[in-house]
Design an enzyme around this catalytic site. Structure first.
Site, PDB file in Angstrom:
ATOM      1  N   LYS A 184       0.831  -1.206   0.000  1.00 40.63           N
ATOM      2  CA  LYS A 184       0.000   0.000   0.000  1.00 40.63           C
ATOM      3  C   LYS A 184       0.872   1.265   0.000  1.00 40.63           C
ATOM      4  O   LYS A 184       2.085   1.185   0.168  1.00 40.63           O
ATOM      5  CB  LYS A 184      -0.942  -0.009   1.207  1.00 40.63           C
ATOM      6  CG  LYS A 184      -1.881  -1.224   1.245  1.00 40.63           C
ATOM      7  CD  LYS A 184      -2.959  -1.159   0.181  1.00 40.63           C
ATOM      8  CE  LYS A 184      -3.513  -2.496  -0.206  1.00 40.63           C
ATOM      9  NZ  LYS A 184      -4.571  -3.036   0.601  1.00 40.63           N
TER      10      LYS A 184
HETATM   11  C1  LIG Z   1      -5.633  -3.936   0.921  1.00 39.76           C
HETATM   12  C2  LIG Z   1      -7.081  -3.721   0.898  1.00 39.76           C
HETATM   13  C3  LIG Z   1      -7.918  -4.214   1.902  1.00 39.76           C
HETATM   14  C4  LIG Z   1      -7.440  -5.121   3.015  1.00 39.76           C
HETATM   15  O1  LIG Z   1      -6.472  -4.564   3.804  1.00 39.76           O
HETATM   16  P1  LIG Z   1      -5.644  -5.498   4.828  1.00 39.76           P
HETATM   17  O2  LIG Z   1      -4.883  -4.500   5.624  1.00 39.76           O
HETATM   18  O3  LIG Z   1      -4.760  -6.380   4.008  1.00 39.76           O
HETATM   19  O4  LIG Z   1      -6.615  -6.254   5.648  1.00 39.76           O
HETATM   20  C5  LIG Z   1      -9.266  -3.907   1.840  1.00 39.76           C
HETATM   21  N1  LIG Z   1      -9.776  -3.172   0.840  1.00 39.76           N
HETATM   22  C6  LIG Z   1      -9.004  -2.695  -0.153  1.00 39.76           C
HETATM   23  C7  LIG Z   1      -9.621  -1.871  -1.226  1.00 39.76           C
HETATM   24  C8  LIG Z   1      -7.637  -2.957  -0.160  1.00 39.76           C
HETATM   25  O5  LIG Z   1      -6.881  -2.498  -1.166  1.00 39.76           O
END
Ligand SMILES: *Cc1c(COP(=O)(O)O)cnc(C)c1O
Length: 377
Positions: A184
């Site tokens: 991210k």
């Molecule tokens: C990465 C992501 C998630 C999940 O996040 P985690 O921290 O891995 O649980 C949920 N929604 C979207 C749109 C994402 O990109």
């Protein structure tokens, strides 16, 4: 196979290493002062009253459902072109996901017209996901939410510090959810944040994060509390201080990182501008974006053609991805007949190109040339 150009690269250096060492040497490695600092800084930078650091975004979405009072048999309108966690969270509280289509091939966000069409007396909330860090049409969505008395939960995983009309994404609905998973914009390995302007939501999120207990180990270790009560059915959804210290180092870099990503997007668009076979989603988008990913949509195509282009790109050493395989097609969520024609075209014909702040011009030119060659073969 090792790719010449990976989809993503961490923006890490000695700062993250120093931060982790400092926390390890402090001997307090679970939820403590670093988590508090990370929450305060994140809330300040976002311009929101409260932030609660969590183990990941998936649990943040789960807590958001509970805070918004979503429960047994309630319907929640959500996108299908999203990571499956935005949909799974609805099922955690025994509610029913009702998928709405995207606006179009060049606007991959949930469509407010389809949202309104899918409202029933059972609808309780709307989940929006700001695709790629490009804001959904929040004025229209909030107007619908007010009209039908629905809560809006923002899955802002793609959009830290991205904006809509001067407001930061995640701060417009009832609750905003962020992820700090490795790939991210802000990376801590695993990690998440729940943000809200509502005091009661904040208090309840802090309780639910730690077993419904009225005090934390850290507070007891510091002599601020000596006992505790359990007043709600909580979970262990905490973030630890090691990850929070990485998050603090990442927050120091995020502004420069987002500027670089904006430049990279411009370079991509210039270099791809003349390609007849592709659409660039959000080309005319007006608000500041975090550019989490750079997607392109193939015109007059199908999934076999898209997959063959991806295979050729991989042979050229370029890692690509698909954001996302549509959630309504997974066995887990394929429970009702749904009419999502735009989502279905995009999920079959989208290619996510590499995006991270260290991408230089040579790499961008190499990738756009490779994409052109693959499309013309
Ligand atoms: C990465 C992501 C998630 C999940 O996040 P985690 O921290 O891995 O649980 C949920 N929604 C979207 C749109 C994402 O990109």
């Amino acid at each position: 196979m090792e790719y010449k150009i990976p989809l993503f690269d961490l923006n890490f250096d000695q700062e993250e290493e120093k931060a982790v060492l400092e926390t390890l040497r402090s001997k307090w490695i679970s939820t403590g002062p670093k988590v508090g600092e990370f929450e305060d800084k994140f809330a300040r930078m976002l311009g929101v009253n409260h932030a609660v650091a969590l183990a990941n975004c998936t649990v943040s979405l789960h807590l958001a459902m509970i805070l918004c009072g979503v429960g047994d048999g309630d319907e929640v309108i959500c996108p299908s072109l999203t990571f499956v966690a935005s949909v799974n969270a609805i099922r955690y509280v025994n509610a029913v996901p009702v998928f709405a289509d995207i606006v179009g091939y060049e606007n991959l966000n949930i469509d407010h017209v389809d949202i309104e069409r899918k409202i029933t007396p059972k609808t309780k909330a709307i989940v929006v996901m700001h695709y790629g860090g490009f804001a959904c049409d929040m004025d229209r969505i909030m107007t619908i939410a007010q009209k039908y008395n629905l809560k809006v939960i923002e899955d802002a995983c793609h959009g830290p510090f991205a904006e809509y009309k001067g407001r930061k994404l995640g701060t417009i609905g009832a609750v905003g959810c962020f992820s700090f998973f490795s790939n991210k914009n802000i990376s801590t390995g695993e990690g998440g944040m729940l943000v809200t302007n509502t005091d009661e939501y904040f208090d309840k999120a802090k309780l639910l994060r730690s077993h419904g207990m009225t005090s934390l180990s850290y507070e007891r270790a510091k002599g601020h509390a000596s006992n505790y009560d359990v007043v709600d059915l909580g979970y262990n959804y905490r973030m630890d201080d090691i990850r929070a210290s990485i998050g603090l180092a990442q927050l120091n870099k995020i502004e420069a990182d987002l500027k670089k990503r904006e430049e990279i997007r411009k370079r991509y668009i210039n270099a791809l501008g003349d390609l007849r076979h592709i659409l660039i989603p959000f080309k005319e988008h007006q608000w500041f974006s975090s550019n989490y990913i750079f997607p392109v949509v193939l015109k007059n195509s199908n999934y076999e053609k898209r997959d063959s282009v991806r295979n050729k790109m991989a042979e050229a050493g370029i890692q690509t991805s698909v954001h996302y395989p549509a959630a309504h097609r997974f066995s887990m969520h394929r429970h009702c007949h749904l009419d999502l024609p735009k989502t279905e075209y995009v999920t079959d014909n989208l290619i996510t190109m590499p995006m991270y702040s260290k991408l230089d011009n040579d790499k961008i030119n190499f990738m756009t040339k490779a994409l052109d060659d693959c499309l013309n073969e």
